[in-house]
Design an enzyme around this catalytic site. Sequence first.
Site, short mmCIF file in Angstrom:
data_model
loop_
_atom_site.label_atom_id
_atom_site.label_comp_id
_atom_site.label_asym_id
_atom_site.label_seq_id
_atom_site.Cartn_x
_atom_site.Cartn_y
_atom_site.Cartn_z
N PRO A 46 0.81 -1.22 0.00
CA PRO A 46 0.00 0.00 0.00
C PRO A 46 0.84 1.26 0.00
CG PRO A 46 0.07 -0.95 2.20
CD PRO A 46 0.82 -1.90 1.30
N ASP A 85 -2.22 2.89 2.42
CA ASP A 85 -1.78 3.09 3.79
C ASP A 85 -2.36 4.43 4.25
OD1 ASP A 85 -0.43 2.32 6.00
OD2 ASP A 85 1.56 2.36 5.09
N TRP A 523 3.62 1.00 10.41
CA TRP A 523 4.20 -0.18 9.75
C TRP A 523 3.53 -1.46 10.22
CZ3 TRP A 523 6.80 0.07 5.46
CH2 TRP A 523 7.40 1.29 5.13
N GLN A 558 12.16 -1.25 0.93
CA GLN A 558 11.19 -2.03 1.70
C GLN A 558 11.77 -3.33 2.24
OE1 GLN A 558 8.44 -0.73 2.60
NE2 GLN A 558 8.72 1.08 1.31
N TRP A 562 8.67 -3.06 4.71
CA TRP A 562 7.45 -3.85 4.51
C TRP A 562 7.72 -5.34 4.40
CZ3 TRP A 562 4.29 -5.59 -0.03
CH2 TRP A 562 2.97 -5.85 0.32
N LYS A 598 12.41 18.20 -4.40
CA LYS A 598 11.87 19.51 -4.74
C LYS A 598 12.98 20.56 -4.73
CE LYS A 598 7.06 18.93 -3.50
NZ LYS A 598 6.45 18.47 -2.27
#
Length: 986
Positions: A46, A85, A523, A558, A562, A598
Amino acid sequence: MKPASKFYRPPEAEKRVQRWWEEKGIYRKVREKGRGGKPWYFLDGPPYASGSIHLGTAWNKILKDVLLRYWTMRGLDVRRQPGWDCHGLPIEVMVEERLGLRSKKDIEREVGVERFIEECRRWALEHVRLMTDQFKSLGVWMDWEEPYLTLTNEYIEAAWWTLKRAHEKGLLRKDLRVIHWCPRCETALAEHEVRGEYYEVRDPSLYARFRLKGEEGYLLIWTTTPWTLPANLAVCVHPDLTYARVEVGGEVYLLAEGALPRVAKELGWREYRVVGRVEGRRLEGLRYEHPLLEEVPRQREFAEHHRVICGEHVVLEEGTGCVHTAPGFGEEDFLVGERYGLPAFSPVGPDGRFTEEGGKYAGLFVKEADPAVLEDLRGKGLLVKGGTVVHSYPHCWRCKTPLIFRATEQWFLRVSELKPLLLEKNREVEWIPSWVRERYVNGVLSVGDWCLSRQRYWGIPLPLWVCGSCGRSELVGSLEELRALTGEKGELDLHRSDLDRLRGRCPGCGGEMRRVPDVLDVWFDSSIASWASLGFPQRRELFERLWPSAFITEGEDQVTKWFYAQQVSSVLAFGKVPYRRVLTHGFALDAQGRKMSKSLGNVIDPVEVAREHGADVLRLYILSANPPWEDLKFNPTELRRVGRAVNVLWNVHVFATTYMSLDSFDPRRHPLEGLLPHLLPEDRWMLSRVQGLVEEATAGLEGGEVHRAARALLSFVLEDLSRWYVRAIRPRTWVEKEHPSKLAAYAVLYYALERLLRLLAPFAPHLAETMYADLRVDPSLPESVHLLDWPLPEDRLRDMRLERAMELARALTERVAEARQGAGLKLRWPVEEVVVRLQEGEAELLRGMEDFLKGRFNCKRLLLLGPGEEVPPGEYSTVEAEGRKVAVSRALSPELRGEALARELVRRLQVMRKEMGLGMEERVEAELGMGEEDARTLEPHLEYLRREVRIEGLRLCRREEVGKEGHVRDWEVEGETFRLLLRRRG
RNA sequence: GGGCCCGUAGCUUAGCAUGGUUAGAGCGCUCGGCUGAUAACCGGGAGGUCCUGGGUUCAAAUCCCAGCGGGCCCA
């Protein structure tokens, strides 16, 4: 067959296709087709539902989409539910900004928890919608209408259920721990939230001296956080280091000998003398007087603790080797303090201000206490030097506030006890690429317990209830259990807004129970996705059929997030790994290989790229640029190159559909099977190449080497289809209708395109769909290319020997072009003879391809020689390479000249037809003005001219005689001027 | 500080697991061609310390070691 429109503009075409998919419910039909197939559980990691998608998330979903589409075409019943998420600090911070709030107090007092949570929910759902549209615009096909959201009651219950398993196994413990703490967000941060948030800052660099008790002299300490001195409880030395007693200006200081030269320099000690040496371990127990006893009265109670202790973490590279130790304010301090029974004295509140226990400093923010402490030390003569230093310091990942370390009570998942099982079960996972396994294992080995609790609002509430009377605690594992405990019967949303007002009845003593007010680390939310998204434990049917998931793929960051968190939760809940196969992909960087940010102004917006170049071009580019597991350096030049390749494919498509529809070619009436005897070598070669392409594309997608599949497709289009096959068959498409040779070419081209489209469909779904719509003549065929099956290689059509021969033919064609160029012989002008001396066995290989070669070489006669043979005498332009020799005859007979001239004129007349806007079949009258000799040379080729230019009524004359009625142009051909006239007929 | 990955023409890269042609492409550059696939396309050419330095080997872009630069992760 529909002739394709002349140009393909991906952005508009894609919008059209997407609308059509929508109208016809194609996605739904594709899903229905899959039912009954073997279940294939893909689990979407997600993305965080805030902001908009960036190139990395776009890559992630595009990669998933290609595989999902591929598996679907393989006949699997693919689960393709997207996930989001929805909880956590980032959303809280953005909502705080939107509401103009600055602290937790603001949240609680000004808007209230209930409204704050409502706003967070709105924010999350808003962004789910926004990002869904963006993913859709890239052509990503998932169950967008039925995503899993981590904010639903069902999902939260799954989290509670999982926590209950941990609780039952005694893996959930409350512990005092020093952790990273954001004084603005007023919450604990987990290790992984601090990663990458170290910035250079200027802080105090303070040397202080602590008076020793029972002997002369001082301990010399150094710190960059003077505010922690009020909580000092000990001074730590390394047991194995040598410490020196140093006499400076009549005072004696104790510090590590190895640090002495550096410290002396920093403190400006010119003259000093080492008066004694002692091993660190011998200093243990040495007592000192706390420097701020008057300012912090509580410290008097700890006077017994104020001693030298030993710790292995002491280093020589910075400081004095005597480390100021405040167990309430430092992680290592805390750990070493535990060994010595030191309390975690932590006189600072969640807001970063000193509490009453801070004595004189009460009410001061930690950073404000720095100068106050310095002044107090100076006043007492304990300050040795107060300077500044620039060093790297951790900050809050959301609000960029410098973090502090604080001893707090938090809830931990005792991962340490699960580790052996984690490592054992991990062996069942297939990692792509394989070295990720090593990385994963290293991550597991080095990780500590998992701090699950957060002192925030927008998250899954920690379902732990504690009795105010007897202290009994209950972990609520479901909504039902919650109702039983609290007696609540009404509708409930399982966030803090509803839960905070509930009270429970203690099953033991009947006293009042309250929930621990914390929420869970996000998480944990995503770690349970593999079963929570299936509705487990409320619903079991899907879980029993699908779990564990067959495949996941996410970015390499991840591995320890994750991928790891999922295994922890799953092994703890089921004793099994939650996924079988993992593909790790890289990061999206700019063309120079820098991170997109940015501040650098190098951010690429994938939606913008898709709007300009087309989603398919973006997809093909991303997928072909490099192996998935390497970082993508986004290069606009390469992107445009893919765009050109797509255009070439479209040109092939235009060519094919134009001529096929002109000739009313119908693959049903002229199937490939019936035309097999009429196939020429180039046709059989094309068919063979298609089989190779099917193999390569399949292997690439099966093995996670998606780039190989994508590259094979692009190179097939450019090299094999466009540059070679279409060019070779072009003359055959001009012969009369229904000629078997022409039909054979059509049948082969149709076959190649049809197979290609199916292979292309997962990569460039819009383009494939558009082309399919033009090619689909049989209404009984599925309406969408995405409803077709993935092709399998047809071995009977494979001919490796022929492929080798064609490779040789290509090499020779290039040499012929080179030889022609050397003699200034244009490719359009036929030559009398080409002689080729080959290597052993090669002439044999080319047998049967002589006509094809003559066409490629544009020559009248072809002579193939063996290795020993000599090129016969004559005037040739020759090229030698790779042990072969190519000789092109230079002599130009009148016959050849006529033919060449005819071709030149045809070309120019075609240009004129086009200028007149004539359709391909329209007939014209022509007047061609030229010199008498040219007219004579041209005589034998007039029939050819008529046919090619569709002329009815042809007149050859002198230039001056050409009329004015019609389209007239003068042309220069080989130094002579021709005047050509074309007129529409009738 | 530690783990894993990457480093090949100006740019993007193939080749590297299993060492052995003259390191192969595309873009860009340059020269030429084509013009009924044409807002294209095709061919030729120039362009390489295969990050650096050691080692193994008859032979290293490929294997080993050390270093440098970049990425991700962990301290």
